[in-house]
Design a protein around this motif. Structure first.
Motif, PDB file in Angstrom:
ATOM      1  N   GLU A   1       3.616  29.816 -49.735  1.00 15.89           N
ATOM      2  CA  GLU A   1       3.514  30.016 -51.041  1.00 15.89           C
ATOM      3  C   GLU A   1       3.290  28.565 -51.788  1.00 15.89           C
ATOM      4  O   GLU A   1       2.574  28.384 -52.918  1.00 15.89           O
ATOM      5  N   ARG A   2       3.533  27.417 -51.138  1.00 18.52           N
ATOM      6  CA  ARG A   2       3.138  26.012 -51.453  1.00 18.52           C
ATOM      7  C   ARG A   2       1.606  25.674 -51.240  1.00 18.52           C
ATOM      8  O   ARG A   2       1.019  24.955 -51.879  1.00 18.52           O
ATOM      9  N   LEU A   3       1.340  26.060 -50.069  1.00 19.99           N
ATOM     10  CA  LEU A   3       0.025  25.622 -49.522  1.00 19.99           C
ATOM     11  C   LEU A   3      -1.167  26.367 -50.265  1.00 19.99           C
ATOM     12  O   LEU A   3      -2.153  25.961 -50.504  1.00 19.99           O
ATOM     13  N   ASN A   4      -0.941  27.641 -50.433  1.00 21.96           N
ATOM     14  CA  ASN A   4      -2.109  28.521 -51.380  1.00 21.96           C
ATOM     15  C   ASN A   4      -2.481  28.063 -52.642  1.00 21.96           C
ATOM     16  O   ASN A   4      -3.850  28.005 -52.651  1.00 21.96           O
ATOM     17  N   PRO A   5      -1.631  27.556 -53.579  1.00 20.12           N
ATOM     18  CA  PRO A   5      -2.409  26.756 -54.667  1.00 20.12           C
ATOM     19  C   PRO A   5      -2.891  25.356 -54.292  1.00 20.12           C
ATOM     20  O   PRO A   5      -3.483  24.842 -55.388  1.00 20.12           O
ATOM     21  N   GLY A   6      -2.824  25.038 -53.171  1.00 20.77           N
ATOM     22  CA  GLY A   6      -3.352  23.774 -52.987  1.00 20.77           C
ATOM     23  C   GLY A   6      -2.389  22.323 -52.713  1.00 20.77           C
ATOM     24  O   GLY A   6      -2.925  21.604 -52.455  1.00 20.77           O
ATOM     25  N   PHE A   7      -1.157  22.673 -52.765  1.00 19.60           N
ATOM     26  CA  PHE A   7      -0.312  21.571 -52.457  1.00 19.60           C
ATOM     27  C   PHE A   7      -0.137  21.215 -50.981  1.00 19.60           C
ATOM     28  O   PHE A   7      -0.009  22.211 -50.150  1.00 19.60           O
ATOM     29  N   LEU A   8      -0.561  20.326 -50.610  1.00 23.53           N
ATOM     30  CA  LEU A   8      -0.225  19.704 -49.351  1.00 23.53           C
ATOM     31  C   LEU A   8       0.687  18.883 -49.093  1.00 23.53           C
ATOM     32  O   LEU A   8       0.431  17.731 -49.718  1.00 23.53           O
ATOM     33  N   PRO A   9       1.388  18.997 -47.832  1.00 26.37           N
ATOM     34  CA  PRO A   9       2.555  17.780 -47.629  1.00 26.37           C
ATOM     35  C   PRO A   9       1.845  16.685 -46.802  1.00 26.37           C
ATOM     36  O   PRO A   9       2.619  15.981 -46.148  1.00 26.37           O
ATOM     37  N   ILE A  10       0.621  16.438 -47.075  1.00 30.61           N
ATOM     38  CA  ILE A  10      -0.237  15.569 -46.048  1.00 30.61           C
ATOM     39  C   ILE A  10      -0.590  14.326 -47.224  1.00 30.61           C
ATOM     40  O   ILE A  10      -1.307  14.901 -48.018  1.00 30.61           O
ATOM     41  N   LEU A  11      -0.285  13.084 -47.104  1.00 31.70           N
ATOM     42  CA  LEU A  11      -0.615  12.168 -47.859  1.00 31.70           C
ATOM     43  C   LEU A  11      -2.004  11.518 -47.583  1.00 31.70           C
ATOM     44  O   LEU A  11      -1.909  10.691 -46.523  1.00 31.70           O
TER      45      LEU A  11
ATOM     46  N   PRO B   1      -5.649  10.666 -49.360  1.00 34.55           N
ATOM     47  CA  PRO B   1      -6.402  10.421 -50.790  1.00 34.55           C
ATOM     48  C   PRO B   1      -7.688  11.439 -51.078  1.00 34.55           C
ATOM     49  O   PRO B   1      -8.205  11.492 -49.907  1.00 34.55           O
ATOM     50  N   GLY B   2      -7.452  12.457 -51.889  1.00 35.45           N
ATOM     51  CA  GLY B   2      -8.534  13.299 -52.057  1.00 35.45           C
ATOM     52  C   GLY B   2      -8.558  14.600 -51.643  1.00 35.45           C
ATOM     53  O   GLY B   2      -9.045  15.507 -51.713  1.00 35.45           O
TER      54      GLY B   2
ATOM     55  N   GLN C   1     -10.118  23.136 -54.134  1.00 33.80           N
ATOM     56  CA  GLN C   1     -11.538  23.539 -54.621  1.00 33.80           C
ATOM     57  C   GLN C   1     -11.864  24.698 -53.673  1.00 33.80           C
ATOM     58  O   GLN C   1     -12.502  25.671 -54.022  1.00 33.80           O
ATOM     59  N   ASN C   2     -11.429  24.451 -52.347  1.00 33.47           N
ATOM     60  CA  ASN C   2     -11.652  25.377 -51.312  1.00 33.47           C
ATOM     61  C   ASN C   2     -10.960  26.667 -51.488  1.00 33.47           C
ATOM     62  O   ASN C   2     -11.457  27.681 -51.084  1.00 33.47           O
TER      63      ASN C   2
END
Length: 68
Positions: free
Chosen positions: A12-22, A24-25, A32-33
């Motif tokens: 549920e957190r990954l689908n909207p694009g939230f990534l727990p990886i720091l 940049p960009g 976008q993908n």
């Protein structure tokens, strides 16, 4: 790309694009993908299998037509 995980909260957190990886960009690229339906996360193994089968059929048709 369709990613399968058993953790519903993570998906549920990954689908909207939230990534727990720091990185940049990276979050912008993920958003976008996802918006372009190039990457999705699911807990549904049947959905993943259907996507794999669909992609394989497209590749076979392209090969039969002399493409990729």
């Amino acid at each position: 790309m369709l990613c399968l995980d058993i953790d519903t909260r993570k998906v549920e957190r990954l689908n909207p694009g939230f990534l727990p990886i720091l990185e940049p960009g990276l979050e912008s690229i993920a958003r976008q993908n996802h918006a372009a339906d190039r990457v999705n996360f699911t807990t549904d193994g049947r959905r993943q299998r259907a996507r794999i089968d669909h992609d394989a059929r497209i590749r076979r048709r392209a090969a039969d037509a002399g493409g990729a």
